[in-house]
Design an enzyme around this catalytic site. Structure first.
Site, PDB file in Angstrom:
ATOM      1  CE1 TYR A 147       0.163   2.250  -0.830  1.00  5.67           C
ATOM      2  CE2 TYR A 147       2.156   3.363  -1.580  1.00  5.67           C
ATOM      3  CZ  TYR A 147       1.136   2.455  -1.802  1.00  5.67           C
ATOM      4  OH  TYR A 147       1.086   1.757  -2.990  1.00  5.67           O
ATOM      5  CB  VAL A 190      -2.697   8.378 -15.392  1.00  9.79           C
ATOM      6  CG1 VAL A 190      -3.297   8.004 -16.735  1.00  9.79           C
ATOM      7  CG2 VAL A 190      -1.167   8.376 -15.474  1.00  9.79           C
ATOM      8  CG  ASN A 192      -6.864  13.367 -10.271  1.00  7.87           C
ATOM      9  OD1 ASN A 192      -7.784  12.610  -9.995  1.00  7.87           O
ATOM     10  ND2 ASN A 192      -6.316  14.190  -9.391  1.00  7.87           N
ATOM     11  N   GLY A 209       5.123  21.179 -11.869  1.00 11.94           N
ATOM     12  CA  GLY A 209       5.010  20.168 -12.926  1.00 11.94           C
ATOM     13  C   GLY A 209       6.357  19.658 -13.422  1.00 11.94           C
ATOM     14  CB  THR A 212      10.319  12.938 -13.568  1.00 12.68           C
ATOM     15  OG1 THR A 212      11.186  12.345 -12.581  1.00 12.68           O
ATOM     16  CG2 THR A 212      10.953  14.194 -14.144  1.00 12.68           C
TER      17      THR A 212
HETATM   18  P1  NAD Z   1      -6.745  -0.029  -5.662  1.00 11.71           P
HETATM   19  O1  NAD Z   1      -6.984   0.937  -4.557  1.00 11.71           O
HETATM   20  O2  NAD Z   1      -7.538   0.089  -6.910  1.00 11.71           O
HETATM   21  O3  NAD Z   1      -6.930  -1.518  -5.133  1.00 11.71           O
HETATM   22  C1  NAD Z   1      -6.704  -1.919  -3.816  1.00 11.71           C
HETATM   23  C2  NAD Z   1      -7.772  -2.947  -3.441  1.00 11.71           C
HETATM   24  O4  NAD Z   1      -7.546  -3.395  -2.099  1.00 11.71           O
HETATM   25  C3  NAD Z   1      -9.184  -2.355  -3.481  1.00 11.71           C
HETATM   26  O5  NAD Z   1     -10.054  -3.227  -4.166  1.00 11.71           O
HETATM   27  C4  NAD Z   1      -9.561  -2.230  -2.011  1.00 11.71           C
HETATM   28  O6  NAD Z   1     -10.958  -2.286  -1.778  1.00 11.71           O
HETATM   29  C5  NAD Z   1      -8.801  -3.410  -1.413  1.00 11.71           C
HETATM   30  N1  NAD Z   1      -8.547  -3.298   0.020  1.00 11.71           N
HETATM   31  C6  NAD Z   1      -8.081  -2.216   0.697  1.00 11.71           C
HETATM   32  N2  NAD Z   1      -7.988  -2.506   2.001  1.00 11.71           N
HETATM   33  C7  NAD Z   1      -8.388  -3.795   2.160  1.00 11.71           C
HETATM   34  C8  NAD Z   1      -8.517  -4.664   3.271  1.00 11.71           C
HETATM   35  N3  NAD Z   1      -8.221  -4.263   4.518  1.00 11.71           N
HETATM   36  N4  NAD Z   1      -8.955  -5.918   3.060  1.00 11.71           N
HETATM   37  C9  NAD Z   1      -9.304  -6.337   1.816  1.00 11.71           C
HETATM   38  N5  NAD Z   1      -9.196  -5.556   0.721  1.00 11.71           N
HETATM   39  C10 NAD Z   1      -8.744  -4.298   0.896  1.00 11.71           C
HETATM   40  O7  NAD Z   1      -5.175   0.028  -5.985  1.00 11.71           O
HETATM   41  P2  NAD Z   1      -4.309  -0.684  -7.109  1.00 11.71           P
HETATM   42  O8  NAD Z   1      -3.704   0.364  -7.932  1.00 11.71           O
HETATM   43  O9  NAD Z   1      -5.056  -1.781  -7.741  1.00 11.71           O
HETATM   44  O10 NAD Z   1      -3.146  -1.292  -6.213  1.00 11.71           O
HETATM   45  C11 NAD Z   1      -3.099  -2.673  -5.855  1.00 11.71           C
HETATM   46  C12 NAD Z   1      -1.837  -2.944  -5.039  1.00 11.71           C
HETATM   47  O11 NAD Z   1      -0.685  -2.611  -5.810  1.00 11.71           O
HETATM   48  C13 NAD Z   1      -1.756  -2.131  -3.744  1.00 11.71           C
HETATM   49  O12 NAD Z   1      -1.194  -2.939  -2.748  1.00 11.71           O
HETATM   50  C14 NAD Z   1      -0.801  -1.014  -4.101  1.00 11.71           C
HETATM   51  O13 NAD Z   1      -0.113  -0.541  -2.975  1.00 11.71           O
HETATM   52  C15 NAD Z   1       0.125  -1.696  -5.098  1.00 11.71           C
HETATM   53  N6  NAD Z   1       0.742  -0.713  -6.010  1.00 11.71           N
HETATM   54  C16 NAD Z   1       0.030  -0.135  -7.038  1.00 11.71           C
HETATM   55  C17 NAD Z   1       0.639   0.811  -7.849  1.00 11.71           C
HETATM   56  C18 NAD Z   1      -0.088   1.444  -8.999  1.00 11.71           C
HETATM   57  O14 NAD Z   1       0.489   2.331  -9.640  1.00 11.71           O
HETATM   58  N7  NAD Z   1      -1.284   1.077  -9.356  1.00 11.71           N
HETATM   59  C19 NAD Z   1       1.968   1.177  -7.615  1.00 11.71           C
HETATM   60  C20 NAD Z   1       2.648   0.600  -6.554  1.00 11.71           C
HETATM   61  C21 NAD Z   1       2.041  -0.355  -5.766  1.00 11.71           C
HETATM   62  N1  UDP Z   2      -0.332  15.123  -9.413  1.00 15.86           N
HETATM   63  C1  UDP Z   2      -0.737  16.283 -10.042  1.00 15.86           C
HETATM   64  N2  UDP Z   2      -2.077  16.499 -10.228  1.00 15.86           N
HETATM   65  C2  UDP Z   2      -3.023  15.608  -9.840  1.00 15.86           C
HETATM   66  C3  UDP Z   2      -2.613  14.421  -9.207  1.00 15.86           C
HETATM   67  C4  UDP Z   2      -1.256  14.201  -8.998  1.00 15.86           C
HETATM   68  O1  UDP Z   2       0.090  17.120 -10.435  1.00 15.86           O
HETATM   69  O2  UDP Z   2      -4.214  15.897 -10.054  1.00 15.86           O
HETATM   70  C5  UDP Z   2       1.115  14.877  -9.230  1.00 15.86           C
HETATM   71  C6  UDP Z   2       1.522  14.469  -7.819  1.00 15.86           C
HETATM   72  O3  UDP Z   2       1.758  15.612  -7.012  1.00 15.86           O
HETATM   73  C7  UDP Z   2       2.791  13.697  -8.094  1.00 15.86           C
HETATM   74  C8  UDP Z   2       2.526  13.032  -9.462  1.00 15.86           C
HETATM   75  O4  UDP Z   2       1.465  13.794 -10.049  1.00 15.86           O
HETATM   76  O5  UDP Z   2       3.899  14.558  -8.235  1.00 15.86           O
HETATM   77  C9  UDP Z   2       2.091  11.576  -9.356  1.00 15.86           C
HETATM   78  O6  UDP Z   2       1.056  11.502  -8.407  1.00 15.86           O
HETATM   79  P1  UDP Z   2       0.240  10.179  -8.079  1.00 15.86           P
HETATM   80  O7  UDP Z   2      -0.710  10.517  -6.973  1.00 15.86           O
HETATM   81  O8  UDP Z   2      -0.331   9.632  -9.335  1.00 15.86           O
HETATM   82  O9  UDP Z   2       1.312   9.108  -7.593  1.00 15.86           O
HETATM   83  P2  UDP Z   2       2.629   9.166  -6.669  1.00 15.86           P
HETATM   84  O10 UDP Z   2       3.693   8.743  -7.601  1.00 15.86           O
HETATM   85  O11 UDP Z   2       2.867  10.555  -6.157  1.00 15.86           O
HETATM   86  O12 UDP Z   2       2.324   8.200  -5.586  1.00 15.86           O
END
Ligand code: NAD
Ligand code: UDP
Length: 314
Positions: A147, A190, A192, A209, A212
């Site tokens: 990732y 969140v 979870n 825990g 941050t």
């Molecule tokens: P999510 O997993 O809910 O959504 C991702 C979507 O992409 C899903 O609908 C999945 O089916 C689709 N997908 C995966 N592989 C695919 C492919 N090969 N072709 C077409 N569709 C595909 O995740 P999210 O939280 O909505 O995240 C969306 C984007 O934002 C991602 O790129 C993620 O890396 C980025 N992002 C999210 C967060 C967050 O906290 N939510 C943080 C940082 C980056």
């Molecule tokens: N985490 C946790 N319990 C859970 C899921 C996640 O303590 O059930 C912790 C995880 O190890 C990390 C933080 O919460 O330190 C945030 O995790 P998340 O998977 O949401 O996102 P990250 O920022 O690590 O990609």
């Protein structure tokens, strides 16, 4: 001549994508959602199906896509560690092959393209809070690397298409975002904790825990993405989007228990490899360039998210 702006949202059936599609439709755009439903679902967008300006394509972006739009938001990629580690090769593929396909599409049709990058490009940061100028501390061979390095390579591709092909690009580095429509088994902290608290099962803290994170509510994040897309062409980013307040995971667990009136206890489990110890965005750039400020406080955002999960768990 198209009266409505045509916008492609890849990953549009996911958590962030579904909120973005809704927002763009409300703004009068013609929205195309491309998703292979790997982590997303039709349920996230079912209320949009039937809207004549919403079109759903089952498509995997690691394969080429031919269509005509004005803007592309590239969100396709599983975002939760358990999902992106389930098929790590596919995770790198969606970020590298997928980005190449979407950049190729943008180049052919001269569309503006935004990449949903991530705070994971900073890895386990040694600079705190993280400004965009920090180059990160990333392990390239660990379980999170598919990732982290995938997203880093995607940024490289975006900037090479910008320099080499004069593409209009926007790169957003998204920090932990939460809200309604996260998958029930999403695996991120969140959702979870909320699901565990509502079911009365123990909240699972990984490690002690003290690590941050900063948590941004989904509506604020979507506002930031749309503002970034609408900036002048000379604004490429990368630009951090997240809410600067910083909480330990233990504090988060206690807050969720309190706000959901839960009797759940807290248990401690092994910390996964390469789990970042601290994370908080420096959003000086977003404040200045986008005039953006995340408004929803953690407590309020948690209340709204708890209400959502409470409804779907019944
Ligand atoms: P999510 O997993 O809910 O959504 C991702 C979507 O992409 C899903 O609908 C999945 O089916 C689709 N997908 C995966 N592989 C695919 C492919 N090969 N072709 C077409 N569709 C595909 O995740 P999210 O939280 O909505 O995240 C969306 C984007 O934002 C991602 O790129 C993620 O890396 C980025 N992002 C999210 C967060 C967050 O906290 N939510 C943080 C940082 C980056
Ligand atoms: N985490 C946790 N319990 C859970 C899921 C996640 O303590 O059930 C912790 C995880 O190890 C990390 C933080 O919460 O330190 C945030 O995790 P998340 O998977 O949401 O996102 P990250 O920022 O690590 O990609």
């Amino acid at each position: 001549m198209h009266l409505r702006k045509r916008v492609l949202v890849t990953g549009g059936a996911g958590f962030l994508g579904s909120h973005l599609c809704e927002r763009l439709l409300n703004e009068g755009c013609d929205v195309l959602c491309a998703d292979n439903f790997y982590t997303g679902s039709k349920r996230n967008i079912e209320y949009l199906i039937g809207n004549p300006y919403f079109e759903l394509l089952r498509h995997d972006i690691t394969f080429p896509l031919y269509l005509e739009v004005d803007e592309i938001y590239n969100l396709a990629c599983p975002a939760s560690p358990i999902h992106y580690q389930n098929d790590p090769v596919q995770t790198t593929k969606v970020n590298v092959h997928g980005s190449i396909n979407m950049l190729g599409l943008a180049k052919r049709i001269k569309a503006k393209i935004l990449q949903a990058s991530t705070s994971e490009v900073y890895g386990d940061p040694t600079v705190h809070p993280q400004p965009e100028t920090y180059h990160g501390n990333v392990n390239c061979i660990g379980p999170r690397s598919c990732y982290d390095e995938g997203k880093r390579c995607a940024e490289t591709l975006f900037f090479d298409y910008f320099r080499q092909h004069k593409l209009k690009i926007k790169v957003a580095r998204i920090f932990n975002t939460y809200g309604p429509r996260m998958h029930l088994n999403d695996g991120r902290v969140v959702s979870n904790f909320i699901v565990q608290a509502l079911r009365g099962t123990p909240l699972t803290i990984f490690g002690d825990g003290t690590q941050t994170r900063s948590f941004c509510y989904v509506d604020d994040l979507i506002e930031g993405l749309v503002r970034l897309m609408n900036t002048n062409d000379d604004v490429t980013g990368p630009i951090n989007l997240g809410k600067p307040g910083e909480f330990t995971i233990l504090e988060l667990a206690e807050k969720v228990i309190e706000l959901s009136n839960s009797k759940s206890e807290i248990i401690f489990k092994k910390l996964p490899a390469d789990d970042p110890k601290q994370r908080r965005p420096d959003i000086t750039k977003a404040r200045k360039i986008l005039e953006w400020e995340p408004e929803v406080e953690l407590e309020e955002g948690l209340k709204r998210t708890i209400a959502y999960f409470d409804k779907i768990l019944k």
